[in-house]
Scaffold this active site. Sequence first.
Site, mmCIF file in Angstrom:
data_model
loop_
_atom_site.group_PDB
_atom_site.id
_atom_site.type_symbol
_atom_site.label_atom_id
_atom_site.label_comp_id
_atom_site.label_asym_id
_atom_site.label_seq_id
_atom_site.Cartn_x
_atom_site.Cartn_y
_atom_site.Cartn_z
ATOM 1 N N HIS A 40 -20.492 62.785 76.941
ATOM 2 C CA HIS A 40 -20.938 63.788 75.719
ATOM 3 C C HIS A 40 -20.295 65.017 76.037
ATOM 4 C CE1 HIS A 40 -24.675 61.930 73.934
ATOM 5 N NE2 HIS A 40 -24.309 61.022 74.932
ATOM 6 N N GLU A 42 -18.172 66.056 69.701
ATOM 7 C CA GLU A 42 -17.965 66.327 70.993
ATOM 8 C C GLU A 42 -16.546 65.382 71.565
ATOM 9 O OE1 GLU A 42 -21.794 65.099 72.828
ATOM 10 O OE2 GLU A 42 -22.774 66.711 71.846
ATOM 11 N N HIS A 89 -21.958 61.698 69.480
ATOM 12 C CA HIS A 89 -22.054 62.589 68.956
ATOM 13 C C HIS A 89 -20.510 63.036 68.595
ATOM 14 C CE1 HIS A 89 -25.853 63.974 71.089
ATOM 15 N NE2 HIS A 89 -26.328 63.224 69.983
ATOM 16 N N GLU A 135 -22.220 65.292 80.602
ATOM 17 C CA GLU A 135 -21.863 66.491 79.762
ATOM 18 C C GLU A 135 -20.683 66.977 80.154
ATOM 19 O OE1 GLU A 135 -23.590 67.196 77.259
ATOM 20 O OE2 GLU A 135 -25.554 65.967 77.273
#
Length: 865
Positions: free
Chosen positions: A520, A427, A424, A592
């Site tokens: 991420h 990010e 992504h 994350e």
Amino acid sequence: MFPALETELKQETLPDPYEDFMYHHLQYYGYFKAQRGSLPNSATHQHVWKNNPRYLLSGSFGEREDVIPDPLQKEKLLWPTCLCSTVHRQLEAVSRDSLMLGSPLLKSRQLHDEFGEVNPCVREPRDLFAAFSSSGPLQAPRWPIECEVIKENLHHIEWVPPQPEYFYQPTGNEKLPEIVGEEKGTVVYQLDSVPTEGSYFTSSRVGGKRGIIRELAVTLQGPEDNTLLFESRFESGNLQKAVRVDTYEYELTLRTDLYTNKHTQWFYFRVQNTRKDATYRFTIVNLLKPKSLYTIGMKPLMYSQLDASTHNIGWRREGNEIRYYKNNRDEGQQLFYCLTWTIRFPHDQDTCFFAHFYPYTYTDLQCYLLSVANNPVQSQFCKLRTLCRSLAGNTVYLLTITNPARTPQEAAAKKAVVLSARVHPGESNGSWIMKGFLDFILSNSPDAQLLRDIFVFKVVPMLNPDGVIVGNYRCSLAGRDLNRHYKTILKESFPCIWYTRNMIKRLLEEREVLLYCDFHGHSRKNNIFLYGCNSNDRKYWLHERVFPLMLSKNAPDKFSFHSCNFKVQKCKEGTGRVVMWRMGILNSYTMESTFGGSTLGHKRDTHFTTEDLKSLGYHVCDTLLDFCDPDRTKFMQCLAELKELLQQEIHKKFNELGQDMDLEGSWSDISLSDIESSTSGSDSSLSDGLPLHLLNIAHEVNQKKKMYKKKKKKPLQTRKQRNEQYQKNNLMREIKLTEDVPERAGFASTLQKQPTFSRNSENASSFTMQNDKPRLNEVVLRGRDEGTSLDPSKMASLILTKNKERMQTEKPGFTVSCSPKRSTNPSQEPVPDMKPNWSRNRYPATRRGRATMTVYPSLHIYTYP
């Protein structure tokens, strides 16, 4: 013919033009590096080459080479902005020297030594497959040809604030500005060259759109004009429009991900012509997520070029009156949200940048990798390769990090660890964690050396370079979220993840992959945490949770184990962690990292800095050593703690449901998926589906199919009716013929059952329906004329035998089973010369993939230098 002239020419030492050209050519491209002072011994030559860091980049440590040659040879190159002027002068000198003619008697040291003796020492040409030359330029980023790109090279310094940057504390008096738009304001910046919705990527080039770059900023009327000048046509920038609605107030519209109409969260833009005595208000008007970290204290980032050049101050958290709220304008069914904040600039006439998070661009990565390639120590155990080319032709880099093994057995015994980031593109926190990991694993720390001794690290530091370059938040140039397509077979549309999955698949054939982790960022939760997968094997029950628990103990002020989740949802089946888990990697995770900060320990209520994120890369390495410690004490302690935590969660769950349960017995048989809630991740599954260019082609193919069916429907129906009528007429004729012969009553009764057979054959195959009946009539008529009587069972056998012979004659190699049902006897041997009946679901993925590929053709990318 002219002996005197030939003798004179032989005595001269004029250089052969062809030899001069080839020597000149090879030296220029780096394939011929011989020197006059080189030693004659070939073993010494090999020792020198083996210890040359540039050659080691293309060496191997006993592993399979995943090398993909570079297909884009003729393209412009960008000299690295991260190199000093001295290096630039050295590189220019090397380029000038490489054009000078050498001695006409100089021979290649690959075949001859300096005494003229033959001494073969042919080797792989240097830099042939290496990602960069140790003294060469970087490949410039390639942009879609619709994008305008300014010619300025931006560079931001790294800086860590000396004091913690605390979350913003709302006062309750924050203003919610009403959105007025350009009807009541003045547009001061607007991009018109951005691809519109419904279009799709076609081609790319260095520098983006051809032609002169327009000046989008307004023209200042004089030194007293305090209008801000906006710009975002640089790497990772994504501002679409700026509207001035008051003297110091601006409404900003973010550009959606290219070739989509959604995913507005990341922002990065530049402002100029600032005034330090004024309070400015910025309002982003088209954010799409109803929840955001800005509602719980997160601040935007600001960078001042004057502060960076004079005080060595980099990115810092700034902003007041921060509010995140619903847009009051009616835009149809699409709901938008606004982020507003106020700011006071530190200097007059300054150039400042604003960003959602610390930017980390494709050029930043290239500069870092170039420094690794030029490091004589790091380049010995870090092998840099081109994994593939992205859709736009940008290089996707693959790093293999390990110490050389002393024996082949030692090399084969090493387990693998696979890490990746930036699938992504918005990010960027994933890149900072990756940078911290690389800084440590490439260092001379004893722990780093130990990790390189026992592991082979496969690292893909930027999976989606195209999205990073153009400033997308989630998607690639295919207009789709790559982290939902790891199961794809569309190599041309999703090359980055297709080659990554293929690399890991081949790696699994060579060695065990202990851990897979994709880095991420998270926009709605604070702290850092992992998403994993529940193991269905009771032998490894809860083992996938040990690594996250250990990481939480090693980084207690940053990592939250209670925020981790291990549920596999259907909408996440195409993510990297789930696909790799199903390929056999037990410890498969998505890491994350918040865009905000921490709510734990001494870092509570403070924003994360780049140093915090890089430190987590170190903690990943530290936790790997704990996880693989031969002394299993830590592992077993974590496993016992996990069982106790899970038992408490089960008690809590049943108490919420108002039920009692004795957990002393078979409590471990409870499905863990029933206990955990769904992961509160992104809505990126909404972007699932085929890439945009294939959607357009698929629509055209479906339209053509419908038109074809409409045209063919009537004649096919008429032919079917005609065949049925033909069969009925033949049947009635046969019945009348048999009624005239009393002794053939049994045969007539058999014919009366024939319509059932005709219907069954019609359902099975239209070919049998159209051809078997005439064959039956010929047999019956022949039997009637010859005066013979056929037994019904013999007649059926004869018909099937004749049909089989006929079909084998017409289609050699194609066999037809004579039995109406497939045999269910497992001990029965297959008939010779017949193809075995494979199970239909033997290769379900391959079958589905081939069907998809036949419907949707591949994309051909046209690139320009």
